[in-house]
Write a protein that holds these residues in place. Structure first.
Motif, PDB file in Angstrom:
ATOM      1  N   LEU A 180       3.954  21.383  24.825  1.00  0.00           N
ATOM      2  CA  LEU A 180       3.954  20.584  23.600  1.00  0.00           C
ATOM      3  C   LEU A 180       4.773  19.329  23.842  1.00  0.00           C
ATOM      4  O   LEU A 180       5.556  19.268  24.785  1.00  0.00           O
ATOM      5  CB  LEU A 180       4.599  21.362  22.440  1.00  0.00           C
ATOM      6  CG  LEU A 180       3.870  22.579  21.897  1.00  0.00           C
ATOM      7  CD1 LEU A 180       4.771  23.338  20.933  1.00  0.00           C
ATOM      8  CD2 LEU A 180       2.581  22.173  21.199  1.00  0.00           C
ATOM      9  N   THR A 181       4.606  18.346  22.961  1.00  0.00           N
ATOM     10  CA  THR A 181       5.477  17.175  23.024  1.00  0.00           C
ATOM     11  C   THR A 181       6.794  17.530  22.331  1.00  0.00           C
ATOM     12  O   THR A 181       6.875  18.504  21.573  1.00  0.00           O
ATOM     13  CB  THR A 181       4.854  15.959  22.306  1.00  0.00           C
ATOM     14  OG1 THR A 181       4.760  16.243  20.906  1.00  0.00           O
ATOM     15  CG2 THR A 181       3.486  15.610  22.883  1.00  0.00           C
ATOM     16  N   VAL A 230       2.170  28.848  22.355  1.00  0.00           N
ATOM     17  CA  VAL A 230       1.097  27.886  22.574  1.00  0.00           C
ATOM     18  C   VAL A 230       0.303  28.308  23.811  1.00  0.00           C
ATOM     19  O   VAL A 230       0.914  28.557  24.864  1.00  0.00           O
ATOM     20  CB  VAL A 230       1.690  26.467  22.786  1.00  0.00           C
ATOM     21  CG1 VAL A 230       0.607  25.450  23.046  1.00  0.00           C
ATOM     22  CG2 VAL A 230       2.519  26.064  21.593  1.00  0.00           C
ATOM     23  N   ASN A 258       8.175  15.942  19.893  1.00  0.00           N
ATOM     24  CA  ASN A 258       7.975  15.842  18.441  1.00  0.00           C
ATOM     25  C   ASN A 258       7.257  17.063  17.888  1.00  0.00           C
ATOM     26  O   ASN A 258       7.577  17.519  16.783  1.00  0.00           O
ATOM     27  CB  ASN A 258       7.226  14.562  18.075  1.00  0.00           C
ATOM     28  CG  ASN A 258       8.112  13.334  18.182  1.00  0.00           C
ATOM     29  OD1 ASN A 258       9.336  13.436  18.089  1.00  0.00           O
ATOM     30  ND2 ASN A 258       7.505  12.185  18.388  1.00  0.00           N
ATOM     31  N   GLN A 259       6.300  17.616  18.610  1.00  0.00           N
ATOM     32  CA  GLN A 259       5.616  18.823  18.155  1.00  0.00           C
ATOM     33  C   GLN A 259       6.601  19.998  18.083  1.00  0.00           C
ATOM     34  O   GLN A 259       6.574  20.776  17.132  1.00  0.00           O
ATOM     35  CB  GLN A 259       4.448  19.166  19.077  1.00  0.00           C
ATOM     36  CG  GLN A 259       3.281  18.216  18.938  1.00  0.00           C
ATOM     37  CD  GLN A 259       2.224  18.440  20.014  1.00  0.00           C
ATOM     38  OE1 GLN A 259       2.538  18.718  21.175  1.00  0.00           O
ATOM     39  NE2 GLN A 259       0.963  18.325  19.625  1.00  0.00           N
ATOM     40  N   TYR A 287       6.211  15.446  27.428  1.00  0.00           N
ATOM     41  CA  TYR A 287       5.625  16.787  27.349  1.00  0.00           C
ATOM     42  C   TYR A 287       6.616  17.808  27.890  1.00  0.00           C
ATOM     43  O   TYR A 287       7.249  17.589  28.917  1.00  0.00           O
ATOM     44  CB  TYR A 287       4.329  16.857  28.165  1.00  0.00           C
ATOM     45  CG  TYR A 287       3.210  16.054  27.553  1.00  0.00           C
ATOM     46  CD1 TYR A 287       2.490  16.554  26.468  1.00  0.00           C
ATOM     47  CD2 TYR A 287       2.876  14.805  28.045  1.00  0.00           C
ATOM     48  CE1 TYR A 287       1.470  15.811  25.900  1.00  0.00           C
ATOM     49  CE2 TYR A 287       1.846  14.061  27.487  1.00  0.00           C
ATOM     50  CZ  TYR A 287       1.148  14.567  26.411  1.00  0.00           C
ATOM     51  OH  TYR A 287       0.143  13.835  25.847  1.00  0.00           O
ATOM     52  N   LYS A 321       9.816  19.821  17.573  1.00  0.00           N
ATOM     53  CA  LYS A 321      10.690  19.586  16.418  1.00  0.00           C
ATOM     54  C   LYS A 321      10.007  19.998  15.117  1.00  0.00           C
ATOM     55  O   LYS A 321      10.660  20.520  14.214  1.00  0.00           O
ATOM     56  CB  LYS A 321      11.112  18.120  16.359  1.00  0.00           C
ATOM     57  CG  LYS A 321      12.131  17.738  17.401  1.00  0.00           C
ATOM     58  CD  LYS A 321      12.503  16.271  17.289  1.00  0.00           C
ATOM     59  CE  LYS A 321      13.525  15.873  18.327  1.00  0.00           C
ATOM     60  NZ  LYS A 321      13.906  14.458  18.235  1.00  0.00           N
ATOM     61  N   GLN A 322       8.696  19.759  15.014  1.00  0.00           N
ATOM     62  CA  GLN A 322       7.965  20.131  13.798  1.00  0.00           C
ATOM     63  C   GLN A 322       7.914  21.639  13.588  1.00  0.00           C
ATOM     64  O   GLN A 322       7.870  22.105  12.455  1.00  0.00           O
ATOM     65  CB  GLN A 322       6.537  19.575  13.840  1.00  0.00           C
ATOM     66  CG  GLN A 322       6.470  18.079  13.701  1.00  0.00           C
ATOM     67  CD  GLN A 322       5.071  17.539  13.928  1.00  0.00           C
ATOM     68  OE1 GLN A 322       4.156  18.261  14.298  1.00  0.00           O
ATOM     69  NE2 GLN A 322       4.895  16.247  13.702  1.00  0.00           N
ATOM     70  N   PHE A 323       7.930  22.410  14.666  1.00  0.00           N
ATOM     71  CA  PHE A 323       7.855  23.866  14.576  1.00  0.00           C
ATOM     72  C   PHE A 323       9.214  24.549  14.443  1.00  0.00           C
ATOM     73  O   PHE A 323       9.278  25.749  14.213  1.00  0.00           O
ATOM     74  CB  PHE A 323       7.146  24.448  15.810  1.00  0.00           C
ATOM     75  CG  PHE A 323       5.667  24.237  15.810  1.00  0.00           C
ATOM     76  CD1 PHE A 323       4.843  24.857  14.882  1.00  0.00           C
ATOM     77  CD2 PHE A 323       5.080  23.418  16.766  1.00  0.00           C
ATOM     78  CE1 PHE A 323       3.489  24.670  14.891  1.00  0.00           C
ATOM     79  CE2 PHE A 323       3.711  23.222  16.789  1.00  0.00           C
ATOM     80  CZ  PHE A 323       2.904  23.845  15.846  1.00  0.00           C
TER      81      PHE A 323
END
Length: 148
Positions: A65-66, A60, A68-69, A107, A71-73
Motif C-alpha cells: 500500500l502507499t 492486502v 497515505n493508504q 509504496y 494512514k487511512q486504515f
C-alpha cells in the motif's frame, strides 16, 4: 497498575453523574489494556502502531500500500506512522519504494519477516484475557456495540 486502580476507585466513589463515571472508567480500562498490550509487544521490539501497520499490510492481497493508504486504515490517528515505518524498515519487516511516476508516492511492502512477526505478535496478544465469563463478555460486547 495500582495507580490506575486508584484512579478507578476515585471515579467509582465520586459524585459524578453515572454517564461521566462510565466514560471515565472506559478511559481508565482502555489505558490499562494499552499498557498490557505494550508490555506484550515490547520483547518483540514492536509498538502497537507498528503492529497495526503490519496487520494492515498483511490483509492486502498484494501486501503493498502507499503511506497515505496505510494512514487511512489506521485505528488511531497516530502522528508516528513515518517513524514506525522507518523502524519497521530498519528491522527488515517492510520495504519502502518511491513511485517512478510520482516521487511523492511511497509504496510500502511487507516482507516475510514482517508477516511472521505479525503472526507471532497476534498470537501473543490473543493470550491476554479480561478474566470475564462468557456471559459477562457477551453483555459487555452488547453494551460496547451501542456506544457511539
Amino acid at each position: 497498575m495500582w495507580l490506575t486502580m486508584a484512579k478507578k476507585e476515585l471515579i467509582i466513589h465520586s459524585d459524578m453523574k453515572l454517564e461521566h463515571k462510565v466514560m471515565g472508567l472506559l478511559q481508565c480500562i482502555a489505558q490499562e489494556q494499552n499498557v498490557r498490550v505494550d508490555r506484550c509487544l515490547r520483547p518483540m521490539n514492536l509498538s502497537y502502531t507498528q503492529l497495526n501497520i503490519l496487520h494492515i499490510l498483511s490483509q492486502v492481497p498484494t501486501g503493498q500500500l502507499t503511506v497515505n493508504q496505510i494512514k487511512q486504515f489506521m485505528i488511531d490517528e497516530s502522528p508516528n506512522v513515518s517513524r514506525s515505518l522507518n523502524k519497521l524498515m530498519e528491522n527488515g519487516h517492510i520495504i519502502k519504494e518511491r513511485s517512478k511516476e510520482d516521487q511523492r508516492v511511497v509504496y510500502i511492502t511487507i516482507t516475510d519477516s514482517g508477516r511472521e512477526l505479525h503472526k507471532t505478535a497476534d498470537q501473543e496478544i490473543l493470550k491476554l484475557s479480561l478474566n470475564l465469563s462468557e456471559e459477562d463478555l457477551q453483555t459487555v460486547y452488547e453494551i460496547l456495540v451501542k456506544i457511539e
